[in-house]
Design an enzyme around this catalytic site. Structure first.
Site, short mmCIF file in Angstrom:
data_model
loop_
_atom_site.label_atom_id
_atom_site.label_comp_id
_atom_site.label_asym_id
_atom_site.label_seq_id
_atom_site.Cartn_x
_atom_site.Cartn_y
_atom_site.Cartn_z
N CYS A 51 0.84 -1.20 0.00
CA CYS A 51 0.00 0.00 0.00
C CYS A 51 0.88 1.26 0.00
O CYS A 51 1.85 1.35 0.76
CB CYS A 51 -0.92 -0.01 1.23
SG CYS A 51 -2.04 1.40 1.25
N CYS A 55 0.39 4.75 6.95
CA CYS A 55 -0.27 4.60 8.26
C CYS A 55 0.66 3.81 9.19
O CYS A 55 0.97 2.64 8.91
CB CYS A 55 -1.61 3.88 8.11
SG CYS A 55 -2.57 4.50 6.71
N CYS A 58 0.03 0.15 10.34
CA CYS A 58 -0.46 -0.86 9.40
C CYS A 58 0.63 -1.74 8.78
O CYS A 58 1.58 -1.24 8.17
CB CYS A 58 -1.27 -0.19 8.30
SG CYS A 58 -2.04 -1.41 7.21
N CYS A 95 -17.03 -8.77 5.01
CA CYS A 95 -16.32 -7.50 4.80
C CYS A 95 -15.04 -7.74 3.99
O CYS A 95 -14.20 -8.54 4.40
CB CYS A 95 -15.92 -6.87 6.13
SG CYS A 95 -17.28 -6.66 7.25
N CYS A 126 -19.85 -5.57 2.91
CA CYS A 126 -19.12 -4.37 3.34
C CYS A 126 -17.78 -4.37 2.61
O CYS A 126 -17.21 -5.44 2.38
CB CYS A 126 -18.89 -4.43 4.85
SG CYS A 126 -17.88 -3.06 5.46
N CYS A 186 -19.56 2.58 8.00
CA CYS A 186 -18.87 1.92 9.09
C CYS A 186 -17.60 2.73 9.30
O CYS A 186 -16.73 2.77 8.43
CB CYS A 186 -18.56 0.48 8.68
SG CYS A 186 -17.51 -0.39 9.85
N ARG A 258 -18.49 -2.22 17.11
CA ARG A 258 -17.76 -3.48 16.91
C ARG A 258 -16.47 -3.51 17.71
O ARG A 258 -15.62 -2.65 17.57
CB ARG A 258 -17.46 -3.71 15.42
CG ARG A 258 -16.74 -5.05 15.22
CD ARG A 258 -16.65 -5.46 13.77
NE ARG A 258 -17.94 -5.37 13.12
CZ ARG A 258 -18.14 -4.74 11.97
NH1 ARG A 258 -17.16 -4.15 11.37
NH2 ARG A 258 -19.33 -4.72 11.42
N1 SAM Z 1 -6.79 0.78 2.91
C1 SAM Z 1 -8.07 1.08 3.35
C2 SAM Z 1 -8.10 2.21 4.35
O1 SAM Z 1 -7.10 2.42 5.04
O2 SAM Z 1 -9.12 2.87 4.43
C3 SAM Z 1 -8.84 -0.10 3.94
C4 SAM Z 1 -8.10 -1.15 4.74
S1 SAM Z 1 -7.41 -0.63 6.29
C5 SAM Z 1 -6.38 -1.99 6.72
C6 SAM Z 1 -8.80 -0.73 7.42
C7 SAM Z 1 -8.57 -0.29 8.84
O3 SAM Z 1 -7.88 -1.27 9.56
C8 SAM Z 1 -7.76 0.96 9.08
O4 SAM Z 1 -8.53 2.09 8.87
C9 SAM Z 1 -7.35 0.82 10.54
O5 SAM Z 1 -8.27 1.50 11.37
C10 SAM Z 1 -7.42 -0.69 10.77
N2 SAM Z 1 -6.10 -1.25 11.10
C11 SAM Z 1 -5.07 -1.43 10.26
N3 SAM Z 1 -3.99 -1.92 10.91
C12 SAM Z 1 -4.35 -2.06 12.20
C13 SAM Z 1 -3.66 -2.50 13.37
N4 SAM Z 1 -2.40 -2.87 13.34
N5 SAM Z 1 -4.34 -2.53 14.54
C14 SAM Z 1 -5.64 -2.12 14.59
N6 SAM Z 1 -6.33 -1.69 13.51
C15 SAM Z 1 -5.69 -1.64 12.34
FE1 SF4 Z 2 -2.92 1.21 3.33
FE2 SF4 Z 2 -3.01 0.07 5.70
FE3 SF4 Z 2 -3.23 2.68 5.53
FE4 SF4 Z 2 -5.25 1.11 4.63
S1 SF4 Z 2 -4.55 1.32 6.74
S2 SF4 Z 2 -4.36 2.89 3.62
S3 SF4 Z 2 -4.06 -0.62 3.88
S4 SF4 Z 2 -1.42 1.47 4.95
#
Ligand code: SAM
Ligand code: SF4
Ligand code: DTB
Length: 338
Positions: A51, A55, A58, A95, A126, A186, A258
């Site tokens: 990606c 973040c 992530c 989802c 979802c 959501c 949730r």
């Molecule tokens: N890439 C898209 C986005 O960021 O909107 C969708 C997928 S992203 C993985 C979905 C959500 O997963 C993120 O918004 C974040 O809140 C949650 N998430 C990701 N990594 C996480 C982690 N290590 N612990 C808890 N929540 C996490």
């Molecule tokens: Fe990419 Fe993870 Fe951020 Fe979603 S949460 S935009 S998958 S880096």
């Protein structure tokens, strides 16, 4: 008129004695939901890793070395097989998540086809695919997508400490587009990013003060993935976490809350307290997107002990959910009528 939450009154609520707060949250919860019922969703990562966003929490960001196996967009058969399995094990919502900044227009017809096929199985759908244009949101809605997950994650002030490749305001803009399209929202966040108490409260105020709050609110406890910048973050105090669930229930009384990522590391008592405080939805299945979830076996044990039943009616459509005839409620949940 819709209530407008201020920081002062939210702080006052948070500072209430623990039992008074939980009691208040339970009272609100019982007015709006069956307290012994829980909604279950199953997650599937349909495009994993690489990606472009940064973040810090992530494992799927291309910037961090996290031992993740990257996967391109999954084939239709693989997605439908996973949806079928989710249905069989008792989920009523499927989802699908993609590690994208945003979907490309050329992806939309394929995603529409998937939505239609998953819905035909009798599952609510979802997706979480990143930022959407209005046109894309409308197209997903037209295909029948019930929910779009798009988290605001934390307070506006703290957001830039966690993500630099997009803004909080761009997140809110996508939420507006989802709402305008007709899809249900959501949207929630993560506790444990290193945010202060004020950030947690401002995050809830942002959601509660939306002209129409999200129908579903995921509260994730940070999963500390080795290789991500937050891997050594401090543990979240369990009571503070339960208090955040209580506040969410009081401030947003009619939405599903949730208890999302982080259950794998949470003891049963903490999870039970979260359900008592108003959490009424979970991710079910051994995997979240890329990390472990609490096992199905442990979930069955927990729900049996708490005598929790799976939600049978869709709160949103007020329709009876289509349940797989081969699926035994008893197998997954203790049958309260016996
Ligand atoms: N890439 C898209 C986005 O960021 O909107 C969708 C997928 S992203 C993985 C979905 C959500 O997963 C993120 O918004 C974040 O809140 C949650 N998430 C990701 N990594 C996480 C982690 N290590 N612990 C808890 N929540 C996490
Ligand atoms: Fe990419 Fe993870 Fe951020 Fe979603 S949460 S935009 S998958 S880096
Ligand atoms: C949400 O708020 N939590 C889910 C879902 N929406 C997509 C994702 C949790 C991801 C946890 C880290 C992982 O498994 O990659």
């Amino acid at each position: 008129m819709k209530k407008h939450w201020t920081l002062k009154e939210t702080k006052k609520l948070f500072n209430k004695p623990f039992f008074d707060l939980i009691y208040q949250a339970q009272t609100v919860h019982r007015k709006n939901f069956d307290p012994n019922e829980i909604q279950i969703s199953t997650l599937l990562s349909i495009k994993t890793g690489a990606c472009p966003e940064d973040c810090k929490y992530c494992p799927q960001s291309a910037r961090y070395k996290t031992n993740l196996k990257k996967e391109p967009l999954l084939k239709e058969e693989e997605i439908l097989k996973a949806a079928q399995k989710a249905k069989k094990s008792g989920a009523n919502r499927f989802c699908m998540g993609a590690a994208w900044k945003n979907p490309k227009d050329k992806n939309i017809p394929y995603l529409q086809k998937i939505i239609k096929k998953v819905k035909k199985m009798g599952l609510e759908t979802c997706m979480t695919l990143g930022e959407l244009t209005q046109k894309q949101a409308n197209q997903l809605y037209e295909a029948g997508l019930n929910f779009y997950n798009h988290n605001i994650d934390t307070s506006e002030n703290f957001y830039s400490k966690i993500i630099s490749t997009r803004t909080y305001q761009s997140r809110l803009k996508t939420l507006k587009r989802i709402r305008k399209s007709g899809m249900k929202i959501c949207s929630g966040g993560i506790i444990g990013l290193g945010e202060k108490k004020k950030d947690r409260l401002e995050f809830l105020i942002e959601l509660a003060n939306l002209s129409q709050p999200p129908e579903s609110i995921p509260i994730n406890l940070l999963v500390k993935v080795p290789g991500t910048p937050l891997e050594n973050n401090k543990k979240v105090n369990k009571f503070d976490f339960i208090k955040i669930i209580s506040l969410t229930r009081i401030m947003i009384p009619k939405s599903y809350i949730r208890l999302s990522a982080g259950r794998e590391k949470m003891d049963f008592q903490t999870q039970a307290m979260c359900f008592m405080a108003g959490a009424n939805s979970i991710f079910y299945g051994c995997k979240l997107l890329t990390t472990k979830n609490q096992s199905e076996k442990k979930d069955i044990k927990l729900f049996k002990m708490l005598n929790l039943k799976k939600q049978k009616k869709s709160y949103h459509t007020n329709e009876k959910l289509f349940l797989n005839k081969n699926f035994s409620q008893k197998k997954l949940f203790y049958d309260a009528s016996k």
